[in-house]
Design a protein around this motif. Structure first.
Motif, short mmCIF file in Angstrom:
data_model
loop_
_atom_site.label_atom_id
_atom_site.label_comp_id
_atom_site.label_asym_id
_atom_site.label_seq_id
_atom_site.Cartn_x
_atom_site.Cartn_y
_atom_site.Cartn_z
N ASN A 82 0.82 -1.22 0.00
CA ASN A 82 0.00 0.00 0.00
C ASN A 82 0.85 1.26 0.00
O ASN A 82 0.38 2.34 -0.39
CB ASN A 82 -0.93 0.02 1.22
N GLU A 83 2.10 1.11 0.43
CA GLU A 83 2.98 2.27 0.57
C GLU A 83 4.15 2.27 -0.40
O GLU A 83 4.81 3.29 -0.59
CB GLU A 83 3.52 2.34 2.01
N HIS A 84 4.41 1.11 -1.03
CA HIS A 84 5.58 1.00 -1.91
C HIS A 84 5.21 0.24 -3.18
O HIS A 84 4.32 -0.60 -3.17
CB HIS A 84 6.73 0.28 -1.21
N LYS A 85 5.95 0.50 -4.22
CA LYS A 85 5.75 -0.19 -5.50
C LYS A 85 6.93 -1.13 -5.72
O LYS A 85 8.09 -0.74 -5.57
CB LYS A 85 5.66 0.82 -6.65
N VAL A 86 6.63 -2.38 -6.09
CA VAL A 86 7.68 -3.34 -6.42
C VAL A 86 7.33 -3.98 -7.76
O VAL A 86 6.18 -3.93 -8.22
CB VAL A 86 7.83 -4.43 -5.33
N ASP A 87 8.33 -4.57 -8.38
CA ASP A 87 8.12 -5.20 -9.70
C ASP A 87 7.57 -6.61 -9.59
O ASP A 87 6.78 -7.04 -10.42
CB ASP A 87 9.44 -5.21 -10.47
N PHE A 88 8.00 -7.35 -8.56
CA PHE A 88 7.48 -8.70 -8.39
C PHE A 88 7.68 -9.16 -6.96
O PHE A 88 8.34 -8.51 -6.16
CB PHE A 88 8.14 -9.67 -9.38
N MET A 89 7.05 -10.29 -6.65
CA MET A 89 7.21 -10.85 -5.30
C MET A 89 7.24 -12.38 -5.36
O MET A 89 6.62 -12.99 -6.23
CB MET A 89 6.09 -10.39 -4.37
N PHE A 90 8.00 -12.96 -4.45
CA PHE A 90 7.95 -14.39 -4.19
C PHE A 90 6.92 -14.57 -3.07
O PHE A 90 7.03 -13.92 -2.02
CB PHE A 90 9.30 -14.93 -3.73
N MET A 91 5.95 -15.44 -3.25
CA MET A 91 4.88 -15.57 -2.26
C MET A 91 4.56 -17.02 -1.95
O MET A 91 4.34 -17.83 -2.85
CB MET A 91 3.62 -14.87 -2.76
N ASP A 92 4.54 -17.34 -0.66
CA ASP A 92 4.11 -18.66 -0.22
C ASP A 92 2.59 -18.71 -0.21
O ASP A 92 1.92 -17.67 -0.17
CB ASP A 92 4.66 -18.93 1.19
N ILE A 93 2.03 -19.91 -0.27
CA ILE A 93 0.57 -20.05 -0.25
C ILE A 93 0.05 -20.30 1.15
O ILE A 93 -0.88 -19.65 1.61
CB ILE A 93 0.13 -21.21 -1.18
N ASN A 94 0.67 -21.23 1.85
CA ASN A 94 0.14 -21.67 3.14
C ASN A 94 0.68 -20.80 4.27
O ASN A 94 1.67 -21.13 4.92
CB ASN A 94 0.50 -23.15 3.38
N MET A 95 0.02 -19.67 4.51
CA MET A 95 0.40 -18.76 5.58
C MET A 95 -0.77 -18.59 6.54
O MET A 95 -1.93 -18.72 6.15
CB MET A 95 0.82 -17.40 5.00
N PRO A 96 -0.48 -18.28 7.82
CA PRO A 96 -1.56 -18.14 8.80
C PRO A 96 -2.42 -16.90 8.53
O PRO A 96 -1.97 -15.94 7.89
CB PRO A 96 -0.80 -18.01 10.13
N LYS A 97 -3.65 -16.92 9.04
CA LYS A 97 -4.63 -15.83 8.97
C LYS A 97 -5.12 -15.57 7.56
O LYS A 97 -6.30 -15.71 7.28
CB LYS A 97 -4.05 -14.54 9.59
N LEU A 98 -4.24 -15.19 6.65
CA LEU A 98 -4.65 -14.92 5.28
C LEU A 98 -3.74 -15.69 4.32
O LEU A 98 -2.54 -15.44 4.25
CB LEU A 98 -4.57 -13.41 4.98
N LYS A 99 -4.32 -16.67 3.61
CA LYS A 99 -3.55 -17.49 2.68
C LYS A 99 -3.04 -16.65 1.51
O LYS A 99 -3.62 -15.63 1.15
CB LYS A 99 -4.40 -18.64 2.15
N GLY A 100 -1.96 -17.14 0.89
CA GLY A 100 -1.33 -16.39 -0.18
C GLY A 100 -2.26 -16.07 -1.34
O GLY A 100 -2.32 -14.93 -1.81
#
Length: 234
Positions: free
Chosen positions: A44-62
């Motif tokens: 919400n505060e920064h712009k990035v070109d890409f991200m590596f993201m896991d799927i199985n995370m607590p509270k909010l899944k990837g």
């Protein structure tokens, strides 16, 4: 310079990805996020070109997190759960990496991002048809070990796990032997038994229904004999 973040609740995953990406020129890690909520705040505060993201995370899944973003950065999913691949691609992810993954596989994923951004790859990929990757990250007990494939003698099935026998040690991996049969170069590694894969260049001799590698005697399965025979009947 392409800027990226890592979104994963496992600190070890951050270490592995960071170490591998450090080798690749023209990409820069700008933040480590250990939850989807933390990533949401950062984006919400920064712009990035890409991200590596896991799927199985607590509270909010990837993948649920990805659905909340109106303009998500290009996304490379890193997960141990292959069953989510279809849903990931429906969300236009760039690539889907199954843990543990090799450096060459990560390079291909990053190059996909680069091609979408600049139409040029960031780093020359290593083609499995021409040469072997030199190392592989393997998931063990709460850690990832980087295996030098030149030190790998053979692999033995161990229930739902595998034993990787190196020159000077043995390591237990949390992957089935079928996984290694898929990712290892068939010109360098050969399945010789339902429970064994051997490094071809480490074979000392083949005698009857066994293979000798150093002091290790590996059986040759009946259904694999014709495959092994091709090594010396070309």
């Amino acid at each position: 310079m392409l800027k990226f973040i890592i979104v994963d609740d496992e600190p070890l995953a951050h270490e592995v990805i960071t170490e591998l990406c450090h080798i690749i020129p023209h990409i820069e890690l700008v933040h480590n996020c250990y939850s989807a909520m933390e990533a949401m705040q950062f984006l919400n505060e920064h712009k990035v070109d890409f991200m590596f993201m896991d799927i199985n995370m607590p509270k909010l899944k990837g993948l649920d997190f990805l659905k909340t973003l109106s303009q998500p950065p290009k996304t490379i999913i890193t997960t141990a759960y292959k069953e989510y691949a279809l849903e990931g691609y429906e969300l236009n992810v760039v690539d889907y990496l199954l843990k543990p993954f090799s450096f060459d596989r990560l390079v291909k994923a990053v190059n996909k991002v680069s091609k979408l951004q600049t139409s040029k790859p960031l780093i020359q990929e290593v083609s499995n048809s021409n040469t072997n990757p030199t190392s592989l990250f393997v998931k063990g007990d709460k850690k990832y070990l980087q295996i030098d494939l030149n030190d790998l003698l053979y692999i033995e099935a161990y229930g739902n796990y595998t034993k990787l026998f190196l020159k000077n040690e043995m390591f237990i991996s949390h992957e089935k032997i079928s996984y290694y049969e898929t990712i290892l170069n068939e010109d360098s590694f050969l399945r010789v038994h339902k429970s064994f894969i051997v490094a071809i260049n480490k074979i000392k001799f083949i005698e009857g229904n066994r293979i000798l590698i150093n002091e290790h005697k590996i059986p040759i399965g009946q259904t694999y004999k014709s495959i092994v025979n091709r090594l010396y009947n070309n």
